[in-house]
Write an enzyme that holds these catalytic residues in place. Structure first.
Site, PDB file in Angstrom:
ATOM      1  N   ARG A  26       0.837  -1.211   0.000  1.00 28.99           N
ATOM      2  CA  ARG A  26       0.000   0.000   0.000  1.00 28.99           C
ATOM      3  C   ARG A  26       0.871   1.260   0.000  1.00 28.99           C
ATOM      4  O   ARG A  26       0.636   2.199  -0.759  1.00 28.99           O
ATOM      5  CB  ARG A  26      -0.928  -0.007   1.214  1.00 28.99           C
ATOM      6  CG  ARG A  26      -2.102  -0.980   1.049  1.00 28.99           C
ATOM      7  CD  ARG A  26      -2.744  -1.313   2.385  1.00 28.99           C
ATOM      8  NE  ARG A  26      -3.970  -2.084   2.275  1.00 28.99           N
ATOM      9  CZ  ARG A  26      -4.043  -3.400   2.053  1.00 28.99           C
ATOM     10  NH1 ARG A  26      -2.939  -4.099   1.893  1.00 28.99           N
ATOM     11  NH2 ARG A  26      -5.198  -4.021   1.989  1.00 28.99           N
ATOM     12  N   GLY A  94      -1.581 -11.353  -5.338  1.00 24.01           N
ATOM     13  CA  GLY A  94      -2.981 -10.930  -5.368  1.00 24.01           C
ATOM     14  C   GLY A  94      -3.124  -9.428  -5.171  1.00 24.01           C
ATOM     15  O   GLY A  94      -3.852  -8.768  -5.921  1.00 24.01           O
ATOM     16  N   ARG A 122      -7.644 -16.408 -10.479  1.00 18.51           N
ATOM     17  CA  ARG A 122      -8.341 -15.620  -9.434  1.00 18.51           C
ATOM     18  C   ARG A 122      -9.181 -14.525 -10.101  1.00 18.51           C
ATOM     19  O   ARG A 122      -8.727 -13.823 -10.982  1.00 18.51           O
ATOM     20  CB  ARG A 122      -7.316 -15.046  -8.450  1.00 18.51           C
ATOM     21  CG  ARG A 122      -6.651 -16.160  -7.652  1.00 18.51           C
ATOM     22  CD  ARG A 122      -5.535 -15.672  -6.757  1.00 18.51           C
ATOM     23  NE  ARG A 122      -6.021 -14.979  -5.581  1.00 18.51           N
ATOM     24  CZ  ARG A 122      -5.214 -14.592  -4.587  1.00 18.51           C
ATOM     25  NH1 ARG A 122      -3.920 -14.829  -4.636  1.00 18.51           N
ATOM     26  NH2 ARG A 122      -5.703 -13.965  -3.548  1.00 18.51           N
ATOM     27  N   GLN A 170      -9.768  -6.612  -1.132  1.00 18.50           N
ATOM     28  CA  GLN A 170      -8.720  -6.058  -2.001  1.00 18.50           C
ATOM     29  C   GLN A 170      -9.318  -5.194  -3.109  1.00 18.50           C
ATOM     30  O   GLN A 170      -8.697  -4.244  -3.563  1.00 18.50           O
ATOM     31  CB  GLN A 170      -7.891  -7.178  -2.622  1.00 18.50           C
ATOM     32  CG  GLN A 170      -6.954  -7.834  -1.619  1.00 18.50           C
ATOM     33  CD  GLN A 170      -6.212  -9.010  -2.230  1.00 18.50           C
ATOM     34  OE1 GLN A 170      -6.348  -9.302  -3.413  1.00 18.50           O
ATOM     35  NE2 GLN A 170      -5.417  -9.691  -1.424  1.00 18.50           N
ATOM     36  N   SER A 196     -13.437  -9.028   5.771  1.00 16.56           N
ATOM     37  CA  SER A 196     -12.048  -8.557   5.888  1.00 16.56           C
ATOM     38  C   SER A 196     -11.965  -7.034   6.037  1.00 16.56           C
ATOM     39  O   SER A 196     -11.083  -6.401   5.469  1.00 16.56           O
ATOM     40  CB  SER A 196     -11.207  -8.990   4.685  1.00 16.56           C
ATOM     41  OG  SER A 196     -11.305 -10.355   4.480  1.00 16.56           O
ATOM     42  N   ASP A 311      -6.111 -14.908   6.955  1.00 13.40           N
ATOM     43  CA  ASP A 311      -4.762 -15.375   6.615  1.00 13.40           C
ATOM     44  C   ASP A 311      -4.159 -16.226   7.736  1.00 13.40           C
ATOM     45  O   ASP A 311      -3.184 -16.936   7.521  1.00 13.40           O
ATOM     46  CB  ASP A 311      -3.833 -14.181   6.336  1.00 13.40           C
ATOM     47  CG  ASP A 311      -3.951 -13.718   4.889  1.00 13.40           C
ATOM     48  OD1 ASP A 311      -4.598 -14.418   4.093  1.00 13.40           O
ATOM     49  OD2 ASP A 311      -3.400 -12.650   4.569  1.00 13.40           O
ATOM     50  N   LYS A 338      -7.829 -18.797  -2.222  1.00  9.15           N
ATOM     51  CA  LYS A 338      -6.525 -18.134  -2.040  1.00  9.15           C
ATOM     52  C   LYS A 338      -5.455 -18.872  -2.854  1.00  9.15           C
ATOM     53  O   LYS A 338      -5.778 -19.569  -3.796  1.00  9.15           O
ATOM     54  CB  LYS A 338      -6.172 -18.113  -0.544  1.00  9.15           C
ATOM     55  CG  LYS A 338      -7.123 -17.282   0.283  1.00  9.15           C
ATOM     56  CD  LYS A 338      -6.711 -15.829   0.300  1.00  9.15           C
ATOM     57  CE  LYS A 338      -7.650 -15.036   1.183  1.00  9.15           C
ATOM     58  NZ  LYS A 338      -7.249 -13.655   1.359  1.00  9.15           N
ATOM     59  N   ARG A 383       1.474 -20.050   3.060  1.00  2.71           N
ATOM     60  CA  ARG A 383       0.874 -20.147   4.400  1.00  2.71           C
ATOM     61  C   ARG A 383       0.699 -21.603   4.845  1.00  2.71           C
ATOM     62  O   ARG A 383       0.783 -21.913   6.017  1.00  2.71           O
ATOM     63  CB  ARG A 383      -0.446 -19.383   4.459  1.00  2.71           C
ATOM     64  CG  ARG A 383      -0.260 -17.913   4.132  1.00  2.71           C
ATOM     65  CD  ARG A 383      -1.136 -16.983   4.937  1.00  2.71           C
ATOM     66  NE  ARG A 383      -0.836 -15.613   4.559  1.00  2.71           N
ATOM     67  CZ  ARG A 383       0.176 -14.892   5.055  1.00  2.71           C
ATOM     68  NH1 ARG A 383       0.965 -15.401   5.986  1.00  2.71           N
ATOM     69  NH2 ARG A 383       0.400 -13.672   4.644  1.00  2.71           N
ATOM     70  N   LYS A 408       7.473 -15.901  -1.110  1.00  2.93           N
ATOM     71  CA  LYS A 408       6.402 -15.000  -1.556  1.00  2.93           C
ATOM     72  C   LYS A 408       6.235 -13.852  -0.551  1.00  2.93           C
ATOM     73  O   LYS A 408       6.049 -12.712  -0.933  1.00  2.93           O
ATOM     74  CB  LYS A 408       5.116 -15.811  -1.676  1.00  2.93           C
ATOM     75  CG  LYS A 408       3.956 -15.073  -2.276  1.00  2.93           C
ATOM     76  CD  LYS A 408       2.828 -16.055  -2.541  1.00  2.93           C
ATOM     77  CE  LYS A 408       1.793 -15.483  -3.493  1.00  2.93           C
ATOM     78  NZ  LYS A 408       1.011 -14.415  -2.959  1.00  2.93           N
TER      79      LYS A 408
END
Ligand code: CDP
Length: 636
Positions: A26, A94, A122, A170, A196, A311, A338, A383, A408
């Protein structure tokens, strides 16, 4: 394949973790769109953030990275992004994919965006539709609403748009981030409950730090004025999702782990993972600049909605077997889209190691049990790999079928994991022998290993093997990523004095002049060092100790070795010995060795130094028996 070594002692460590991926991606954007020069500190450099940096650079943003300092300088464009000459490649990221869509519209001429196979699957439907409503033209070069696509924002305006609350946060963050540079105000109305939400709050917090004017009069509405951004000196918090693995490890271990750079005022929703651990019975200590977890006697199960901190679902599922009652995770159906089908992945892999785990209507439930050994398929999902590494700390015989996916978001994950094992490593019978080139370390170390009845590891031969393979593949040694991936992919085995790389005898080639000339550059590569350190520690753990010889064994690989020795000899003596071994002239050898010594001592990562606690021994004029019996006495 990577075997995960269990911990043998509860940890008591302070960890400094990489910067938040979400905040980094961001802040790179707000900095790129701002008027003036922004300084970002605590920046994460990982595949996902490098993808964002690359896309911004292609749109004409100047970004000066200082990786050693985890900082970047972004020369803001005041919102005038330039048409890229190439396709924007979002790789597997993503956030980069979603955030770049409205950014590309700001370019106001044709921009093609594409990415890796995983990202092509996605969906971006509502985001694309919203951008079309706002005036952008999008042409789908493959399937509708997926990459690759061509976007042209020359007619882009502001206005009012409606988005369903169930869409990816997102999408909303992507629109918010670009909106201050739209020609008119943007109003986003959210229909229904926003999933989220903490990520959208995080976006707003970063935008405000760069002086965006964003109002949020109700839960359902955001208005963003077309004021642009102002540059900022911005400090990025440590990554809360990355921290979840270590908080979880502390809770199960009965030890204590403190994470620095992350505090009670964090803008990352994932710190709420701590509330779950607290509810399960762990102690949580919160301060302004650190967060800590202390594992107490036992953990109980929980029944939690994790929609807002999804997450961290793999983290909780991976420690769930160690709780005394079932762990039920709700409201996370969407995580099946995901990097992998995470619910499916967790259930399959937990079941494979003997744990009862089932899907529920909106998530999953994991029952208590003792996991058995087994190979975990990671689905190339960082993850899943990191979560099962934590499970592997408390289960013997857990092996990951692939683990590079951690790069990643958390390239040094396994290094940090080793810090959690430090208390146990201190109990190993490790004799660390370091010193400059040709100081006689190898001969001495082999002799000592026999005397002490320990195994011997020539760590120099490991760096030499990586260099030999890199040379044989004609790689540019300056390409640190490629050289590091060789370190990760090759299999180095020792048999007596022989060294085999992927079953091929490399004993001679690794001592040749080409490798001599290249090895110090390869050994200065932090990615290579990280893999070698991990393998060297694993080697010693498997044997309960050993004699390890190299440059950084006492200083970095085993700082708590039972004994550290630093071997030197005068340059003349070192060259004389090596000349006897190899038949080369003393002059040539002196030049080559001093060259390597300089490179080894001046590199940033693990330079050659005599550790403060090392016993320094000059072997000039001494016999091997003399030196060895002195060291044996100190060791025993
Ligand atoms: O035998 P010699 O002392 O000349 O070198 P070596 O032990 O075979 O190491 C070869 C090179 O690997 C060194 O010059 C270092 O650049 C690197 N190395 C390292 O960086 N760290 C270690 N632990 C061992 C070797």
């Amino acid at each position: 394949m990577l075997r995960i070594d269990p911990i043998v002692e509860p940890p008591d460590v302070r960890l400094s973790l990489p910067g938040s991926k979400s905040i980094t991606n961001r802040a790179l954007i707000t900095g790129a769109l701002a008027n003036g020069k922004s300084e970002l500190s605590g920046v994460l450099f990982s595949e996902d953030t490098l993808a964002m940096i690359d896309c911004l650079e292609k749109m004409g943003v100047e970004i000066i990275s200082e990786r050693d300092n985890s900082s970047v300088t972004v020369i803001g464009t005041g919102g005038s992004l330039k048409p890229p000459t190439e396709t924007l490649w979002v790789n597997q990221s993503g956030t980069t994919a979603r955030f770049c869509l409205p950014l590309a519209a700001l370019v106001r001429s044709d921009v093609v965006i594409d990415g890796d196979e995983q990202i092509k699957g996605r969906p971006h439907k509502q985001l694309c539709e919203t951008l079309e409503i706002l005036g952008a033209e999008i042409e789908y070069l493959g399937a509708p609403y997926t990459f690759p696509l061509r976007i042209n924002g020359k007619e882009l305006k502001g206005g009012k748009v409606n988005l369903g609350g169930e869409v990816s946060s997102q999408f909303i963050s992507a629109l918010l981030l670009a909106a201050p540079c739209f020609p008119e105000e943007l109003e986003i109305n959210i229909d229904g409950e926003l999933v989220s939400r903490p990520y959208v709050d995080m976006t707003a917090a970063v935008m405000r730090a760069f002086e965006a004017n964003i109002s949020h009069p109700s839960d359902q509405k955001y208005s963003i004025s077309p004021t642009g951004y102002q540059s900022s000196e911005y400090s990025i918090e440590a990554d809360a999702s990355a921290a979840s693995y270590f908080f979880a490890a502390a809770a199960v271990s009965g030890g204590k782990i403190v994470v620095e750079g992350l505090g009670s005022q964090s803008i990352q929703g994932d710190i709420r993972f701590l509330n779950i651990l607290e509810e399960m019975g762990a102690q949580v200590i919160r301060s302004e600049d650190s967060l800590a977890v202390v594992g107490l006697d036992s953990l109980s199960g929980v029944d939690v909605s994790m929609a807002e901190i999804s997450d961290t679902v793999p983290t909780l599922a991976a420690i769930a077997p160690f709780a005394s009652s079932p762990v039920t995770i709700r409201d996370v159906t969407f995580i099946s889209g995901k990097e992998s089908d995470r619910i499916g992945a967790l259930i399959t892999e937990l079941t494979n190691i003997g744990i009862r785990a089932e899907t529920t209507e909106t998530g999953l439930v994991v029952h208590p049990g003792a996991p058995q050994e087994g190979i975990i398929h990671t689905y190339d999902d960082h993850r899943i790999a990191m979560a099962f590494s934590i499970l592997g700390l408390f289960t013997s015989g857990i092996t990951l079928d692939s683990h590079r996916c951690v790069t990643k978001t958390f390239p040094n994950f396994f290094d940090v994991l080793d810090q959690v094992r430090a208390a146990g490593d201190a109990r190993l019978r490790v004799l660390a022998i370091d010193g400059p080139a040709g100081s006689g370390k190898s001969t001495l170390a082999k002799y000592l290993a026999r005397q002490l009845n320990l195994d011997y590891l020539d760590t120099g031969a490991m760096y030499r093997s990586v260099a030999a393979v890199a040379l044989s593949e004609d790689l540019d040694l300056n390409d640190e990523g490629k050289v590091a991936s060789i370190a990760e992919s090759i299999d180095i085995q020792f048999e007596g004095d022989k060294v085999y790389v992927d079953n091929e005898d490399f004993s001679e080639v690794i001592r040749g002049p080409e490798v001599n000339a290249a090895v110090s550059q390869v050994a200065a590569n932090p990615g290579v060092r990280s893999v070698m350190r991990r393998q060297q520690r694993a080697w010693a753990r498997l044997r309960g100790g050993g004699v390890l010889e190299g440059r950084d064994i006492g200083s970095v690989v085993f700082p708590q070795a039972r004994l550290k020795v630093y071997i030197t000899a005068t340059p003349e003596e070192r060259a004389r010995r090596r000349s006897l071994e190899t038949g080369q002239t003393v002059e040539d050898i002196t030049k080559e060795m001093l060259n390597r010594d300089t490179k080894d001592s001046t590199r940033d990562d693990s330079p050659l130094v005599a550790d403060q606690a090392a016993v320094v021994i000059d072997t000039t004029g001494k016999t091997i028996e003399e030196t060895s019996s002195y060291i044996e006495e100190l060791f025993l």
